[in-house]
Design a protein around this motif. Structure first.
Motif, PDB file in Angstrom:
ATOM      1  N   ILE A   7      37.378  47.847  43.518  1.00  0.00           N
ATOM      2  CA  ILE A   7      38.784  48.368  43.216  1.00  0.00           C
ATOM      3  C   ILE A   7      40.139  47.642  42.790  1.00  0.00           C
ATOM      4  CG2 ILE A   7      40.126  50.186  44.477  1.00  0.00           C
ATOM      5  CD1 ILE A   7      37.558  51.735  45.636  1.00  0.00           C
ATOM      6  N   GLN A  25      49.512  52.948  44.259  1.00  0.00           N
ATOM      7  CA  GLN A  25      48.186  53.328  44.839  1.00  0.00           C
ATOM      8  C   GLN A  25      48.441  53.209  46.499  1.00  0.00           C
ATOM      9  OE1 GLN A  25      49.930  50.833  43.344  1.00  0.00           O
ATOM     10  NE2 GLN A  25      49.132  48.434  44.082  1.00  0.00           N
ATOM     11  N   THR A  38      40.275  56.599  46.485  1.00  0.00           N
ATOM     12  CA  THR A  38      39.931  56.387  45.123  1.00  0.00           C
ATOM     13  C   THR A  38      39.239  55.797  45.931  1.00  0.00           C
ATOM     14  OG1 THR A  38      41.957  55.102  44.194  1.00  0.00           O
ATOM     15  CG2 THR A  38      39.328  54.119  43.213  1.00  0.00           C
ATOM     16  N   HIS A 106      36.914  49.175  38.731  1.00  0.00           N
ATOM     17  CA  HIS A 106      37.862  50.925  38.710  1.00  0.00           C
ATOM     18  C   HIS A 106      39.556  50.182  39.856  1.00  0.00           C
ATOM     19  CE1 HIS A 106      38.302  55.246  38.235  1.00  0.00           C
ATOM     20  NE2 HIS A 106      38.387  54.784  39.980  1.00  0.00           N
ATOM     21  N   ALA A 108      42.873  51.481  41.167  1.00  0.00           N
ATOM     22  CA  ALA A 108      42.948  52.407  42.286  1.00  0.00           C
ATOM     23  C   ALA A 108      43.641  53.705  41.470  1.00  0.00           C
ATOM     24  CB  ALA A 108      43.802  51.196  42.990  1.00  0.00           C
ATOM     25  N   ARG A 110      43.114  55.919  39.770  1.00  0.00           N
ATOM     26  CA  ARG A 110      42.676  56.858  39.406  1.00  0.00           C
ATOM     27  C   ARG A 110      41.636  56.690  40.646  1.00  0.00           C
ATOM     28  NH1 ARG A 110      42.062  56.884  33.494  1.00  0.00           N
ATOM     29  NH2 ARG A 110      42.484  55.677  32.227  1.00  0.00           N
ATOM     30  N   PRO A 111      42.725  58.081  40.775  1.00  0.00           N
ATOM     31  CA  PRO A 111      41.851  58.639  42.147  1.00  0.00           C
ATOM     32  C   PRO A 111      40.532  59.815  42.200  1.00  0.00           C
ATOM     33  CG  PRO A 111      43.848  59.538  42.152  1.00  0.00           C
ATOM     34  CD  PRO A 111      43.820  58.673  41.366  1.00  0.00           C
ATOM     35  N   ASN A 211      39.787  62.551  34.995  1.00  0.00           N
ATOM     36  CA  ASN A 211      39.802  61.176  35.918  1.00  0.00           C
ATOM     37  C   ASN A 211      41.742  60.405  35.140  1.00  0.00           C
ATOM     38  OD1 ASN A 211      39.012  58.858  36.690  1.00  0.00           O
ATOM     39  ND2 ASN A 211      37.804  58.429  35.048  1.00  0.00           N
ATOM     40  N   LYS A 213      44.500  58.317  34.974  1.00  0.00           N
ATOM     41  CA  LYS A 213      45.664  56.593  35.629  1.00  0.00           C
ATOM     42  C   LYS A 213      46.711  57.734  35.783  1.00  0.00           C
ATOM     43  CE  LYS A 213      46.217  52.753  34.817  1.00  0.00           C
ATOM     44  NZ  LYS A 213      45.451  50.940  34.070  1.00  0.00           N
TER      45      LYS A 213
END
Ligand code: MG
Length: 393
Positions: A7, A25, A38, A106, A108, A110-111, A211, A213
């Motif tokens: 992540i 984040q 996330t 991935h 961070a 995109r929780p 999903n 951002k």
């Protein structure tokens, strides 16, 4: 065959920052920092074995606060580099000691990544060196002049919007990143682009519209709505649990997942952690799914000496399998000794870690019984617990 998640949380991304200037984040979202959501998404994915986070060197304190529930699958964070690409490479180098077979990289921010998307990306790595979550472009695409008028319509056939996670066979993507670094290339905007440059075959799998951002303050408002289930489709349940174990000569007791030195130990088939047993029954009670003795019969030799966190983690999995979420738990220990207060925070952290919930959702208390009854005579320790969960109706 280890599958890891990497992540990337090293960015300064303050475009959506709140008045405190927190990088996005670490901004709160539905009661927890974005990064905590996330991390939880990957920790709760059954096919992910290890989660590695790359952070900005200045964010160590923020990270600690966000991840105070140290989940068993977590590797200690590593500092990132100047660019996202550099941060990913440093994260991959840190993971190399585990020699994983696969890695899912991935963002961070995109929780809201869901378990099905994670599973689709991993599944495609059976046949491809890389596999990324993406969405086909649905809107008609226009090319604009600097003045904002249309100069053409772009054919959208075959066009996809790349998301993360982006999964790769580990050795191949580490090699690609090292080569890009040696070649002085720093202009790749995602890991799939590096994989393409290195000649790897990268498949597209269906991502999810949800999903998103998180970039703008509006994104946070939308994400908050997506996380919080509408009242009409969720209901709150409560369960209680109670347990007693006898004290016999020994040198320690296990209480709420913490080993506490004592002049006696608790007698039982497993490690006799009376606190975790009561709590396991409370969680099972909240979803009406039997009790600890039914799922882990004391007559079954495989549970002899078992660590009781296995029982509690199983109860938590049963909640997750029903689409539920544990809101809070509370344990009360009844004993004259040992003293609980010095161990209370360790016990809360232990329970939070087993249940994969924030420590602020965990209560641990203790009381004596004023010398009365079996607990008062120090013949045994009792524990009571409650658990609250939300379940989809
Ligand atoms: Mg018991």
């Amino acid at each position: 065959m280890i599958t890891t998640a990497l992540i990337v949380a090293a960015g300064r991304g303050t475009r959506a920052a709140d008045v405190n200037g927190l990088p996005k984040q670490y901004r709160p979202l539905a009661g927890a920092p974005v990064l905590a959501h996330t991390i939880r998404a990957f920790c709760s994915a059954p096919s992910i074995d290890l989660v590695q986070v790359v952070i900005h060197p200045a964010d160590a304190e923020l990270y600690r606060a966000a991840v105070q529930t140290m989940v068993p699958k977590m590797s200690p964070p590593v500092p990132g580099g100047e660019t996202r690409q550099g941060s990913v490479r440093l994260g991959l180098e840190a993971l190399a000691v585990h020699a994983p077979a696969r890695v899912l990289i991935h963002d961070a921010a995109r929780p809201l990544v869901d378990a099905n998307t994670i599973a689709r990306v991993i599944g495609k790595l059976e046949t491809h060196a890389g596999s990324i979550a993406a969405q086909p472009v649905a809107d008609t695409l226009k090319r604009a002049s600097p003045g904002g008028t249309i100069t053409g319509t772009v054919d959208r056939a075959g066009l996809w919007r790349a998301q993360t996670p982006q999964g790769f066979r580990f050795a191949a993507i580490l090699d690609a990143h090292r080569k890009a670094h040696l070649a002085g290339r720093t202009d790749f905007t995602d890991d799939a682009a590096i994989a393409e440059w290195a000649g790897l075959d990268v498949a597209l799998v269906m991502g999810a519209e949800s999903n998103i951002k998180l970039t703008t303050p509006e994104d946070f408002v939308m994400a908050e709505r997506l996380i919080t289930p509408p009242r009409a489709t969720a209901e709150t349940r409560t369960g209680t649990g109670f347990d007693v174990h006898r004290l016999i000569p020994g040198d320690h007791v296990w209480l709420c997942g913490v080993k506490v030195a004592h002049d006696h130990r608790l007698e039982g088939h497993s490690d006799a952690d009376v606190g975790l047993h009561a709590l396991t029954d409370a969680v099972l009670g909240a979803i009406g799914d039997g009790d600890i003795g039914q799922h882990f019969p004391p007559s079954d030799p495989q549970w002899r000496g078992a660590a009781s966190h296995l029982f509690l983690a199983d109860a938590a999995r049963r909640v997750a399998a029903r689409g539920g979420r544990i809101i809070n738990v509370d344990v009360t220990l009844l004993c004259e000794a040992p003293r609980i207060a010095p161990h209370r925070e360790a016990m809360r952290a232990s329970i939070a870690s087993i249940l994969c919930i924030d420590i602020l959702r965990v209560g641990v208390k203790a009381t004596t019984t004023e010398g009365l009854g079996f607990a008062g005579r120090r013949e045994g320790i009792a524990a009571m617990a409650t658990a609250t969960v939300v379940l989809p109706t």
